[in-house]
Design a protein around this motif. Structure first.
Motif, short mmCIF file in Angstrom:
data_model
loop_
_atom_site.label_atom_id
_atom_site.label_comp_id
_atom_site.label_asym_id
_atom_site.label_seq_id
_atom_site.Cartn_x
_atom_site.Cartn_y
_atom_site.Cartn_z
N HIS A 161 0.84 -1.19 0.00
CA HIS A 161 0.00 0.00 0.00
C HIS A 161 0.89 1.26 0.00
CE1 HIS A 161 -3.25 2.72 0.70
NE2 HIS A 161 -2.59 3.22 1.74
N ARG A 162 1.93 1.21 0.82
CA ARG A 162 2.85 2.36 0.88
C ARG A 162 3.50 2.60 -0.48
NH1 ARG A 162 8.01 2.48 2.05
NH2 ARG A 162 8.08 0.35 2.85
N SER A 164 2.34 1.89 -3.36
CA SER A 164 1.39 2.36 -4.38
C SER A 164 1.12 3.85 -4.25
CB SER A 164 0.08 1.58 -4.29
OG SER A 164 -0.57 1.91 -3.08
N THR A 165 1.52 4.43 -3.10
CA THR A 165 1.31 5.87 -2.93
C THR A 165 2.58 6.66 -3.29
OG1 THR A 165 2.00 5.78 -0.63
CG2 THR A 165 -0.37 5.51 -1.06
N GLN A 166 3.66 5.94 -3.61
CA GLN A 166 4.92 6.62 -3.98
C GLN A 166 4.98 6.78 -5.50
OE1 GLN A 166 7.55 4.40 -0.51
NE2 GLN A 166 7.98 3.93 -2.62
#
Ligand code: HEM
Length: 454
Positions: A161-162, A164-166
């Motif tokens: 999840h982390r 995919s936000t980068q």
């Protein structure tokens, strides 16, 4: 120049020539395998440490095989060594543990634990039994089934999840960090949500540097690795001390068991427990992250493989009664396509490029003698790159595994080694990889664009 000076120069020249002759022609009770011993002191270390960017054999090993054949002599960091890419000899050596060969790193064990003379072979067996047993207990099938599977899934989900936000994500660094987070929690109860340090990054840095040239001066990768190791050991030692002070505060991690075992045998000291944990971090982080990172490169080049994975995991989720429940052991065991993908990545990945041993006695093979006390590097990947078994051998084709006879596969595919030293973390590695793929293809799309592949 005076006569005395001339004499000194002559004697020194003779001594150096003799030493060089001995270096180039080490003692052997027979014909040693052909090959060059390289430069004095460093041998052919630099050639062997060049990273291999292809899916094929290491370029240096490939070149030497063409020149000398599949069994050849060389020298690595000052130690004479035979490298073998001969499947018959490799299979033989893997089965000879404790008889004709032993693990090479046991030299270090000897120094660290002062194991000399007659006590040594016995102690080595005891230590190996303890370490292997601990790893198998802690990362084996039973524990994976009852405890670790959901923990892996949670770690993967949070990290992905982390990512995919980068903007972009470095596949190797981030997967190493993710595996390190899981390993540190499981081994010494490190709580990442509560702690402010970057221990995952420290572990990943330490592991990366361990595979660099061992030159411990500021500015080198190895120097940074040693600094990371100090930092890491400080954190683990503090946890160990806390646990020794309050053994009743159990966390369900490896330290619980280690503290219980502490001092029950002569080698079970605080330092020994520290080295088992650091060893487990290395074994886990480097191997799993290398395989996963490579899969991204292969997926980007073969998008049909991702489609096959998506199809398998869609069916798995459709058959699940409660969509929110974590992945079960039976579901994991039902993933046929996923296992074919994992096998194919491991076949081409060369994750463990060489298995190291030391000869306990002279070994005679095909007219050559490998002298006692020499190191041997068993290049296992030659099995996995055998054109008679794997057609189009450098092609990434997970479908090939549908047609391979399991008996032939077991003899020609040993990414986890074999014999009494077969990998104690094989099931953990495979299940981690499978869960990673499960979360990836069931929750994300366009996966081949998720990562920056360098
Ligand atoms: C893709 C992942 C992995 C690969 C390809 C791999 C490969 C190997 C190989 C080839 C060996 C045999 C070495 C020898 O004979 O000297 C080995 C041994 C070992 N591996 Fe792994 N490994 C992997 C993951 C792991 C993980 C996750 C762990 C963590 C628990 C682990 C722990 C060990 C241990 C403890 C041994 C030594 C076993 C013994 O001496 O009895 N490995 N591994």
């Amino acid at each position: 120049m005076s006569q005395v000076g001339l004499c000194v120069v002559s004697v020194v020249t003779i001594l150096i020539s003799q030493w060089l002759y001995k270096w180039r022609n080490p003692k052997c009770n027979g014909v040693r395998p052909p090959g060059s011993m390289g430069l004095p002191f460093i041998g052919e270390t630099f050639q062997l440490l060049i990273p291999n960017y292809s899916l094929d054999l290491h370029p240096f090993i490939k070149k030497i095989i063409e020149k000398y054949g599949k069994v050849f002599s060389t020298n690595l960091v000052g130690r004479p060594m035979v490298i073998t890419a001969d499947p018959k000899l490799n299979n033989y050596l893997i089965q000879q543990e404790g008889r004709e060969v032993e693990l090479w790193y046991l030299d270090t064990f000897q120094k660290v634990f002062g194991l000399e003379g007659e006590a040594r072979p016995n102690a080595v067996v005891q230590i190996h039994k303890y370490v292997r047993g601990s790893y198998l207990n802690f990362f084996g099938v039973d524990r994976l089934r009852t405890k670790l599977l959901p923990e892996i899934e949670t770690t993967v989900r949070i990290n992905m999840h982390r990512w995919s936000t980068q903007g972009t994500t470095d596949a190797k660094k981030e997967t190493a960090n993710m595996v390190a987070i899981f390993a540190a929690k499981t081994l010494f109860g490190h709580d990442f949500e509560k702690s402010s340090d970057d221990i995952g990054i420290t572990i990943a840095g330490f592991v990366e540097g361990l595979l660099s040239f061992p030159l411990n001066i500021p500015g080198t990768k190895f120097y940074k690795c040693m600094k990371d190791k100090d930092k890491l050991e400080k954190v683990i030692r503090a946890k160990l001390k806390e646990r020794i002070a309050c053994p009743e505060e159990k966390k369900g991690d490896f330290l619980d068991q280690a503290v219980k075992d502490l001092n029950t045998d002569f080698f079970l000291t605080e330092n020994f427990i520290l080295s088992i944990i650091v060893g487990a971090l290395f074994a886990t982080v480097e191997s799993i992250s290398t395989a996963i990172a490579l899969s991204f490169k292969l997926f980007a080049e073969h998008p049909w493989v991702v489609e096959d994975l998506v199809a398998e995991h869609d069916i798995l989720l459709k058959n699940r009664e409660n969509k929110e429940s974590p992945l079960t052991w039976d579901e994991y065991k039902s993933m046929t396509v996923t296992m074919h993908v994992i096998n194919e990545v491991l076949r081409l990945g060369n994750v463990a490029p060489g298995i190291l041993r030391k000869t306990l006695k002279d070994i005679n093979y095909n007219g050559y003698t490998i002298p006692a006390g020499w190191a041997i590097m068993i290049v296992n990947s030659t099995l996995q790159l055998n054109p008679d078994v794997f057609k189009d051998l450098l092609k990434f084709n997970p479908k090939r595994w549908k047609d391979i006879d399991p008996q032939i596969a077991s003899k020609n595919f040993m990414p986890f080694g074999g014999g009494t030293r077969q990998c104690a973390g094989a099931e953990l590695a495979k299940s981690f990889f499978a869960i990673f793929l499960h979360v990836l293809v069931s929750e994300y799309r366009c996966v081949s664009h998720l990562f920056h592949i360098s």
